[in-house]
Motif scaffolding. Structure first.
Motif, PDB file in Angstrom:
ATOM      1  N   HIS A  58       0.845  -1.202   0.000  1.00 28.65           N
ATOM      2  CA  HIS A  58       0.000   0.000   0.000  1.00 28.65           C
ATOM      3  C   HIS A  58       0.888   1.264   0.000  1.00 28.65           C
ATOM      4  O   HIS A  58       0.701   2.167  -0.810  1.00 28.65           O
ATOM      5  N   GLU A  59       1.866   1.279   0.917  1.00 24.58           N
ATOM      6  CA  GLU A  59       2.764   2.445   0.995  1.00 24.58           C
ATOM      7  C   GLU A  59       3.535   2.621  -0.310  1.00 24.58           C
ATOM      8  O   GLU A  59       3.749   3.742  -0.774  1.00 24.58           O
ATOM      9  N   HIS A  62       1.662   4.581  -2.856  1.00 26.98           N
ATOM     10  CA  HIS A  62       1.861   6.033  -2.715  1.00 26.98           C
ATOM     11  C   HIS A  62       3.237   6.440  -3.250  1.00 26.98           C
ATOM     12  O   HIS A  62       3.383   7.427  -3.970  1.00 26.98           O
ATOM     13  N   ASN A 152      -9.077   3.257   4.745  1.00 28.86           N
ATOM     14  CA  ASN A 152      -8.168   4.334   4.354  1.00 28.86           C
ATOM     15  C   ASN A 152      -8.851   5.419   3.537  1.00 28.86           C
ATOM     16  O   ASN A 152      -8.316   6.506   3.378  1.00 28.86           O
ATOM     17  N   ASP A 160      -5.950   8.328   3.952  1.00 31.42           N
ATOM     18  CA  ASP A 160      -5.787   8.723   2.556  1.00 31.42           C
ATOM     19  C   ASP A 160      -7.036   9.440   2.044  1.00 31.42           C
ATOM     20  O   ASP A 160      -6.945  10.334   1.199  1.00 31.42           O
TER      21      ASP A 160
END
Ligand SMILES: [Zn+2]
Length: 365
Positions: A58-59, A62, A152, A160
């Motif tokens: 997930h990170e 980004h 999120n 987010d």
């Protein structure tokens, strides 16, 4: 982040695990073992490790999206509360901000859907039974990823969804107002969540406090940005400061520390060109280990940014938000130092503007 172990590197980003995350794993394993023996301990630990692997992905959603816009993230750290990617700044264009914010949850959504397709079906009730040991590991992982994507996207900082909301508002209202509105919505959301927590899961109260503080931080940042609007670096910089000569020794640096109220000392050459910066902490740290005869320049920080007196403060303000950035040099066209831009100086300008919004800053370098 201190107390982190680097476990790997991917495309210029170090993946780190914080020591508390390892303790968290031990705790999960121990409590599962106490309830169901070794098999339960193994399954629970494996499940948590897989979830956090998805959190890292997930990170990286980004990080890779931000990299497309020229923003590098030096590291991502796994904490028991999730992953934290160190991103020096956000893209100023709201469309880019939107892409970067959506890229993380999109990764979990894809993982969840792919796993669900591979398993044949994902029953709608599976989210409620995420703790149920009878479900297969992959089904639980699919459900957890869908949950991560949805959670999120809650429209409140620091989730987010808060960024998504901010980006969408910024396209219509412009940056400063968008931050204010997004922060208000985040705080209202935190109140609602905390209220729910009073009657339900007390964990919600903690999440609510967390969201509220993040939203308050954003609002404060936006107010500061608003207060600095229209000012130049020359209006906010410190002009009365004592530089330390590049030839000075540590003893002379200590003298300068005692003689002034300064916390940041530029180290300059004979032409007043800055070669480095010594903070109070740097000097204390050097004195702890060395004698007064050592050259002060051996302990200075290099690579500090210089800005021009005429630059708008708003454009350089963000560079001081990084806690590692102690100050910025303000230099003239010859590269000689004429001022020092510090967080404290900026805070004072914000204070003056908050008591007198119409105050004119006429000081010019
Ligand atoms: Zn995210």
């Amino acid at each position: 982040m201190p107390w982190s172990i680097t476990v790997g590197r991917f495309g210029g980003t170090a993946v780190k695990i914080h020591i508390t995350f390892l303790l968290f794993l031990v705790w999960i394993a121990a409590s599962a073992w106490a309830h169901g023996g070794w098999a339960a301990a193994r399954d629970s630990t494996l499940f948590i490790v897989l979830i956090f692997f998805c959190v890292v992905l997930h990170e990286f959603g980004h990080i890779l999206a931000a990299r497309r816009y020229g923003i590098q993230s030096p590291e991502v750290t796994l904490l028991p509360i999730g992953g934290v990617a160190s991103m020096p700044r956000l893209p100023p264009d709201p469309r880019q901000e939107l892409v970067v914010a959506l890229a993380g949850p999109a990764v979990n959504l894809v993982i969840g859907l792919v796993l669900a397709l591979a398993l044949g079906s994902l029953k709608p009730g599976v989210l409620a039974e995420i703790d149920d040991p009878r479900l297969s590991l992959l089904a639980r992982l699919a459900a957890a990823n869908i949950f991560l994507a949805v959670f999120n996207l809650v429209p409140a900082f620091p989730m987010d969804g808060g960024r998504v909301l901010h980006a969408l508002l910024a396209m219509r209202l412009g940056g400063a107002l968008a931050t204010e509105v997004a922060a208000k919505i985040g705080q209202a959301f935190a109140f609602a969540l905390g209220f729910l927590g009073l009657f339900g899961n007390p964990l919600l109260i903690f999440i609510a406090i967390f969201i509220y503080m993040a939203a308050a931080g954003e609002a404060q940042m936006s107010a500061a940005q608003q207060a600095l609007k229209g000012l130049s670096v020359a209006d906010a910089m410190e002009t009365r400061f004592t530089p330390i000569s590049i030839d000075a020794n540590l003893g002379q640096a200590v003298d300068a520390l005692l003689a002034t109220a300064q916390h940041e000392f530029p180290v300059v050459d004979a032409f007043r060109k800055p070669a480095g910066l010594l903070t109070r902490e740097d000097i204390l740290d050097a004195v702890r280990k060395h004698g007064g005869e050592e050259p002060a320049s051996a302990f200075m920080r290099v690579g500090v940014d210089s800005v021009r007196p005429t630059a708008p403060v708003e454009t350089v303000f963000e560079r001081l938000q990084d806690p590692k950035a102690a100050a910025l040099y303000v230099t003239d066209s010859n590269g000689a130092i004429v001022g020092l831009l510090t967080r404290q100086a900026l805070a004072e300008v914000v204070l003056i503007r908050s008591v007198r919004p119409d105050w004119r800053f006429d000081r010019r370098a």
